[in-house]
Design a protein around this motif. Structure first.
Motif, PDB file in Angstrom:
ATOM      1  N   LEU A   1      13.846   4.320  -0.630  1.00  0.00           N
ATOM      2  CA  LEU A   1      14.522   5.586  -0.927  1.00  0.00           C
ATOM      3  C   LEU A   1      13.916   6.775  -0.188  1.00  0.00           C
ATOM      4  O   LEU A   1      14.620   7.726   0.149  1.00  0.00           O
ATOM      5  N   THR A   2      12.613   6.738   0.039  1.00  0.00           N
ATOM      6  CA  THR A   2      11.933   7.885   0.639  1.00  0.00           C
ATOM      7  C   THR A   2      11.654   7.735   2.123  1.00  0.00           C
ATOM      8  O   THR A   2      11.455   8.733   2.815  1.00  0.00           O
ATOM      9  N   GLY A   3      11.578   6.490   2.605  1.00  0.00           N
ATOM     10  CA  GLY A   3      11.208   6.267   3.997  1.00  0.00           C
ATOM     11  C   GLY A   3       9.718   6.405   4.234  1.00  0.00           C
ATOM     12  O   GLY A   3       9.265   6.466   5.376  1.00  0.00           O
ATOM     13  N   ILE A   4       8.952   6.445   3.158  1.00  0.00           N
ATOM     14  CA  ILE A   4       7.494   6.552   3.254  1.00  0.00           C
ATOM     15  C   ILE A   4       6.903   5.169   3.006  1.00  0.00           C
ATOM     16  O   ILE A   4       7.235   4.530   2.008  1.00  0.00           O
ATOM     17  N   PRO A   5       6.014   4.704   3.890  1.00  0.00           N
ATOM     18  CA  PRO A   5       5.429   3.370   3.713  1.00  0.00           C
ATOM     19  C   PRO A   5       4.631   3.234   2.406  1.00  0.00           C
ATOM     20  O   PRO A   5       4.054   4.206   1.908  1.00  0.00           O
ATOM     21  N   ALA A   6       4.591   2.024   1.890  1.00  0.00           N
ATOM     22  CA  ALA A   6       3.897   1.754   0.631  1.00  0.00           C
ATOM     23  C   ALA A   6       2.432   2.175   0.688  1.00  0.00           C
ATOM     24  O   ALA A   6       1.889   2.704  -0.286  1.00  0.00           O
ATOM     25  N   ALA A   7       1.790   1.973   1.827  1.00  0.00           N
ATOM     26  CA  ALA A   7       0.377   2.363   1.963  1.00  0.00           C
ATOM     27  C   ALA A   7       0.203   3.863   1.767  1.00  0.00           C
ATOM     28  O   ALA A   7      -0.756   4.311   1.124  1.00  0.00           O
ATOM     29  N   ASN A   8       1.127   4.643   2.302  1.00  0.00           N
ATOM     30  CA  ASN A   8       1.060   6.098   2.132  1.00  0.00           C
ATOM     31  C   ASN A   8       1.323   6.495   0.681  1.00  0.00           C
ATOM     32  O   ASN A   8       0.683   7.415   0.162  1.00  0.00           O
ATOM     33  N   ILE A   9       2.269   5.812   0.051  1.00  0.00           N
ATOM     34  CA  ILE A   9       2.570   6.098  -1.352  1.00  0.00           C
ATOM     35  C   ILE A   9       1.328   5.840  -2.204  1.00  0.00           C
ATOM     36  O   ILE A   9       0.965   6.652  -3.057  1.00  0.00           O
ATOM     37  N   ARG A  10       0.647   4.738  -1.955  1.00  0.00           N
ATOM     38  CA  ARG A  10      -0.587   4.435  -2.697  1.00  0.00           C
ATOM     39  C   ARG A  10      -1.670   5.480  -2.418  1.00  0.00           C
ATOM     40  O   ARG A  10      -2.435   5.851  -3.302  1.00  0.00           O
ATOM     41  N   TYR A  11      -1.741   5.943  -1.173  1.00  0.00           N
ATOM     42  CA  TYR A  11      -2.703   6.987  -0.815  1.00  0.00           C
ATOM     43  C   TYR A  11      -2.421   8.267  -1.602  1.00  0.00           C
ATOM     44  O   TYR A  11      -3.343   8.876  -2.157  1.00  0.00           O
ATOM     45  N   TYR A  12      -1.161   8.680  -1.657  1.00  0.00           N
ATOM     46  CA  TYR A  12      -0.809   9.888  -2.405  1.00  0.00           C
ATOM     47  C   TYR A  12      -1.138   9.726  -3.888  1.00  0.00           C
ATOM     48  O   TYR A  12      -1.567  10.671  -4.541  1.00  0.00           O
ATOM     49  N   GLU A  13      -0.973   8.519  -4.398  1.00  0.00           N
ATOM     50  CA  GLU A  13      -1.351   8.254  -5.789  1.00  0.00           C
ATOM     51  C   GLU A  13      -2.864   8.396  -5.957  1.00  0.00           C
ATOM     52  O   GLU A  13      -3.339   9.021  -6.900  1.00  0.00           O
ATOM     53  N   LYS A  14      -3.611   7.828  -5.030  1.00  0.00           N
ATOM     54  CA  LYS A  14      -5.079   7.895  -5.092  1.00  0.00           C
ATOM     55  C   LYS A  14      -5.571   9.342  -5.030  1.00  0.00           C
ATOM     56  O   LYS A  14      -6.539   9.710  -5.694  1.00  0.00           O
ATOM     57  N   GLU A  15      -4.863  10.170  -4.259  1.00  0.00           N
ATOM     58  CA  GLU A  15      -5.231  11.578  -4.121  1.00  0.00           C
ATOM     59  C   GLU A  15      -4.777  12.429  -5.307  1.00  0.00           C
ATOM     60  O   GLU A  15      -5.065  13.618  -5.366  1.00  0.00           O
ATOM     61  N   GLY A  16      -4.034  11.835  -6.240  1.00  0.00           N
ATOM     62  CA  GLY A  16      -3.620  12.545  -7.445  1.00  0.00           C
ATOM     63  C   GLY A  16      -2.291  13.269  -7.326  1.00  0.00           C
ATOM     64  O   GLY A  16      -1.937  14.046  -8.211  1.00  0.00           O
ATOM     65  N   LEU A  17      -1.550  13.026  -6.246  1.00  0.00           N
ATOM     66  CA  LEU A  17      -0.269  13.690  -6.079  1.00  0.00           C
ATOM     67  C   LEU A  17       0.845  13.010  -6.860  1.00  0.00           C
ATOM     68  O   LEU A  17       1.880  13.615  -7.119  1.00  0.00           O
ATOM     69  N   LEU A  18       0.653  11.752  -7.219  1.00  0.00           N
ATOM     70  CA  LEU A  18       1.627  10.980  -7.999  1.00  0.00           C
ATOM     71  C   LEU A  18       0.924  10.351  -9.191  1.00  0.00           C
ATOM     72  O   LEU A  18      -0.246  10.013  -9.115  1.00  0.00           O
TER      73      LEU A  18
END
Length: 57
Positions: A9-26
């Motif tokens: 849906l977003t076009g953002i790779p899973a690795a980046n999504i996990r990174y954003y989660e690790k950084e506290g954005l999600l």
């Protein structure tokens, strides 16, 4: 929704999504049965916003 659908849906790779989660954005929820990440519509909107902001620099 799971990470693959969120990625689609977003076009953002899973690795980046996990990174954003690790950084506290999600803050995705966790499925109680299998402990998979469960992304909400709010998470998808936030990822789309991150994508736009990155494009703007």
């Amino acid at each position: 929704m799971k990470i693959k659908e969120t990625e689609r849906l977003t076009g953002i790779p899973a690795a980046n999504i996990r990174y954003y989660e690790k950084e506290g954005l999600l803050k995705p929820g966790r499925n109680k049965e299998n402990n998979y990440r469960e992304y909400s519509e709010e998470d998808v909107l936030r990822l789309k916003q991150i994508k736009v902001l990155r494009l703007l620099g």
